[in-house]
Design an enzyme around this catalytic site. Structure first.
Site, PDB file in Angstrom:
ATOM      1  N   CYS A   1       6.661 -27.692  51.962  1.00 36.57           N
ATOM      2  CA  CYS A   1       7.327 -26.961  50.884  1.00 36.57           C
ATOM      3  C   CYS A   1       8.092 -25.806  51.514  1.00 36.57           C
ATOM      4  CB  CYS A   1       6.300 -26.430  49.883  1.00 36.57           C
ATOM      5  SG  CYS A   1       7.034 -25.442  48.569  1.00 36.57           S
TER       6      CYS A   1
ATOM      7  N   HIS B   1       5.948 -32.765  42.846  1.00 35.10           N
ATOM      8  CA  HIS B   1       5.917 -31.497  43.587  1.00 35.10           C
ATOM      9  C   HIS B   1       6.859 -30.475  42.934  1.00 35.10           C
ATOM     10  CE1 HIS B   1       5.829 -29.125  47.498  1.00 35.10           C
ATOM     11  NE2 HIS B   1       6.871 -28.605  46.887  1.00 35.10           N
ATOM     12  N   GLU B   2       8.087 -30.905  42.615  1.00 33.58           N
ATOM     13  CA  GLU B   2       9.063 -29.963  42.063  1.00 33.58           C
ATOM     14  C   GLU B   2       8.689 -29.540  40.639  1.00 33.58           C
ATOM     15  OE1 GLU B   2      10.910 -28.624  44.145  1.00 33.58           O
ATOM     16  OE2 GLU B   2      10.696 -30.108  45.735  1.00 33.58           O
TER      17      GLU B   2
ATOM     18  N   HIS C   1       6.362 -26.707  40.702  1.00 35.86           N
ATOM     19  CA  HIS C   1       7.001 -25.395  40.864  1.00 35.86           C
ATOM     20  C   HIS C   1       7.386 -24.790  39.512  1.00 35.86           C
ATOM     21  CE1 HIS C   1       7.335 -24.774  45.159  1.00 35.86           C
ATOM     22  NE2 HIS C   1       7.824 -25.976  45.356  1.00 35.86           N
TER      23      HIS C   1
END
Ligand code: NI
Length: 161
Positions: free
Chosen positions: A102, A144-145, A148
């Site tokens: 990341c 993953h995004e 965020h």
């Protein structure tokens, strides 16, 4: 267009849930400028994906894509994709563990268990609906995004033995 600083683990702004992009912002120059900054910043750091909160913009906007990426030499190419207000749900129960990096967690690769295949729903930058299934590395990036956008970071997801 500009390469922006990427916030690093420990910065409280990475922990704040991001706000949905309002429909009247879709297709505007303001949104295009944000996407340009995300694209430039991801390219400058050789990232596979980047979410707006990582450059201190608390909006639900994500970019990802891979051509030849020295950070991910074995990854298949993925065309550049912009996601506005994305959400996903697992397809089936299969999960895969793999090392993830990341840009906000510099210098670390951590093992993360993710759904192998997901149903993705989002809008494009001009407001067209995206509704498709993705798998493999692309499914991993989407998850993953989206993390965020909810203030969740890689170390939170490390698979416990
Ligand atoms: Ni990240």
């Amino acid at each position: 267009m500009a390469v922006r600083p990427v916030l690093q683990l420990g910065d409280p702004r990475l922990r704040q849930p991001s706000a949905a992009v309002a429909s009247e912002v879709l297709g505007t120059a303001q949104l295009a400028a944000l996407i340009d900054d995300l694209r430039d910043t991801m390219a400058a750091r050789a990232g596979a994906g980047l979410a707006a909160p990582q450059i201190a913009v608390p909006l639900r906007v994500v970019i990802f894509g891979i051509t030849r990426n020295p950070r991910y030499p074995d990854a298949p190419p993925i065309p550049e994709t912009i996601l506005i207000n994305p959400r996903w749900s697992p397809v089936g129960s299969e999960q895969t563990e793999a090392l993830e990096g990341c840009l906000s967690v510099a210098g670390m690769r951590l093992p993360v268990l993710r759904a192998s295949r997901v149903h993705l729903i989002a809008l494009s930058a001009c407001g067209q609906r995206i509704d498709r299934e993705v798998e493999g590395f692309e499914a991993r990036i989407v998850q993953h995004e989206c993390d965020h956008l909810n203030g969740v970071l890689l170390p939170d997801r490390v698979a416990s033995a």
